[in-house]
Design an enzyme around this catalytic site. Sequence first.
Site, mmCIF file in Angstrom:
data_model
loop_
_atom_site.group_PDB
_atom_site.id
_atom_site.type_symbol
_atom_site.label_atom_id
_atom_site.label_comp_id
_atom_site.label_asym_id
_atom_site.label_seq_id
_atom_site.Cartn_x
_atom_site.Cartn_y
_atom_site.Cartn_z
ATOM 1 N N GLY B 296 57.631 -68.037 -29.727
ATOM 2 C CA GLY B 296 58.011 -66.569 -29.237
ATOM 3 C C GLY B 296 59.246 -66.371 -28.646
ATOM 4 C CB SER B 297 60.287 -63.948 -25.947
ATOM 5 O OG SER B 297 59.665 -62.716 -26.753
ATOM 6 C CB VAL B 298 60.644 -69.485 -24.701
ATOM 7 C CG1 VAL B 298 59.623 -69.235 -23.454
ATOM 8 C CG2 VAL B 298 59.782 -69.981 -25.826
ATOM 9 C CG PHE B 299 63.246 -69.809 -30.282
ATOM 10 C CD1 PHE B 299 61.837 -70.780 -29.937
ATOM 11 C CD2 PHE B 299 63.900 -70.381 -31.314
ATOM 12 C CE1 PHE B 299 61.658 -71.912 -30.591
ATOM 13 C CE2 PHE B 299 63.659 -71.525 -32.000
ATOM 14 C CZ PHE B 299 62.660 -72.317 -31.556
ATOM 15 C CE LYS B 300 62.997 -61.592 -27.742
ATOM 16 N NZ LYS B 300 61.904 -61.007 -27.072
#
Lengths: 99, 570
Positions: B296-300
Amino acid sequence: MRLLNVAAFFFAVASALLLYALNYDTRRLEAELQAKERQADRARSDIAVLKAERSTLARPDRIDELARRLGLGPPRAEQFQHGREVSELSERQGSANGR
Amino acid sequence: MAGDRADFLIGGAGAQHVIRGTGTHAVTGMGQTRRRAEAAVYGVLFSAFAVVGVQLLVLAAGRHSDIALAISEPVAATSFSRPDIVDRNGRLLATDLEAPSIFADPGVVLDRDEVVEKLSTVLPDLNSSELMRALSDRSRRFVWVRRGVSPAIAQKVHDLGLPGVSFRYELKRAYPGGKMAGHALGYVDVDNRGVAGIEKYIDDKVGVDPVHSAVLSNRPPVRLSLDLGVQHALEDELDDAMRRYQPEGAAGAILNIKTGEILASASLPQVDPSWPMQALDDKHIDRMTGGTYELGSVFKTLTLAMAFDEGLAKPDTVLDVRQPLEAGRFTVTDMHPSRRPLTVTEVFTHSSNVGAGMLALEAGPEKLQAFLKKAGILEPMQTEAGTIATPQVPSRWNRATTITASFGHGIAVAPLQFAAAAATLFNGGKTVHPTFLRKFDAGTADGKPVISAATSREMAELMRANVVDKDGTGGKADVPGYRVGGKTGTADIASKGGYTSNAVISSFLAAFPTDDPQYLTFVVLFEPKGIPDTKGHRTGGTNAAPVTGELIARVAAQLGVAPEFATARQ
């Protein structure tokens, strides 16, 4: 010639005796060495057990539980002071005490 | 006879004559006698030497036969002695101990039924039928009953007084910390050979010694990068999270950002290295390394780092994120859609999927793929504890996969591999390889450059902003004094034909202290439940973030990070 023969004879007998003595000495020392090695192995094994026991007793989860029972906990950020401040504080306390 | 005759001649009548008359003969007789005497002396001497020689030969032959026997014996070691495993401060994690093993000699066992029956009283889980079958074969002289039992069990078996049942001492691996760091340590088989984890690494790279008896290893201990105190704090906080948020599992790691040293790595439910069968159960896999997940958003963090480093955006660049993005058959929206354009910093702090997707599209699939590859996300990775599960990446990089990958969907990696890639973003931009071994030349990151030092600085500030800004998603991870920066992740779990609506993987990636990042933490909760404290939410900001905050508050001092107000007064 005779003297030489007699000397050789005694030399041979002395050598034989010496050899026997050395042989028995070697066997005795070997037995002693083996006993010492067994003793050292035993000691090494005991040390390994003691190390494992100490590590089990010093397990962080065990210490954590014991410490919390005593009302202790992980250090909080506000408990930290810079070393210089600590020495200044102790100096101030020292002068306040008349030292 | 010759002697008798000489005496007779000398003592008898006419002896003088004989002596005088046969002077030469007399001298000859004496010479013979003398030679014989000499021969006798030499004989005695020779015999003495011969006896001594034979004795020496016997002695030598005896020794030789021992050596020959030792060499000719099959080198079938019954066990292996292994070096100790210690943590970075020398505290013991694994060691060999002597343990009694029970065996039976079928040729000496008198009553098989009695032996099996009585042994079963002490060893209730004994396979009676198998032992009975083994004891029935009188041609065998050796049958293992149970290897590596405790001294108490051995004493009980001894007290049974069974003829034909005996003991021998073998080495058995002991883990004084119990389940602590169980996944990383791995385990050994009954012969004390490493089968998984660091134990297998020791067999493959460090070396173990075959032994016929319980001989402890003389090799120096294997020093890991793990810190026992930090490892306990991580496991304890994850255990607390398991009780509070009731997830299926929880995992976490703490890395030295510059060296890649893993200070702690845990996955709950834990495994006990003394009971290796547990590790085979799916519930007990090491979720940090053994499985790949859409995070999820940790990839941002990766997407924005790429955008900054490629010069595609700056923290104050404004993006219009009001409209959803079309990605193939999906429509990408934000959890809390914004009614106004957002700066890139806000895209990060509001965790805008649309904003991240727009930045990824701006870069294009090739650049995003190349960046992820450079960061080490796309390639298989290995640590001393074993191979990390191979990343699952899109087979074709198109518009849809580019958008979804920008916010951590459609690409699945093991959390530890992601953490290592994330460390790159905050250490000045150099790659790090996660390692379980202590590095003694620690200090600076010396890997290949992935992003510039300036981008790395911007990323650290962005992470800090996400924690301190009132709209940031990571506020609950803040720890006064320790300058924590972080990013939340809440990923829907993929299921057949789409994503489940009621199960998520929530995570929190943190770096601290953000003015000069030293350590990185990554906490992942698998399918946490909404609880009253989180108002029923299951997002990373409501569960993984507070767990991270508590973890950092607990370990920062152990890791030597000084709180801000202490350094500010210097």
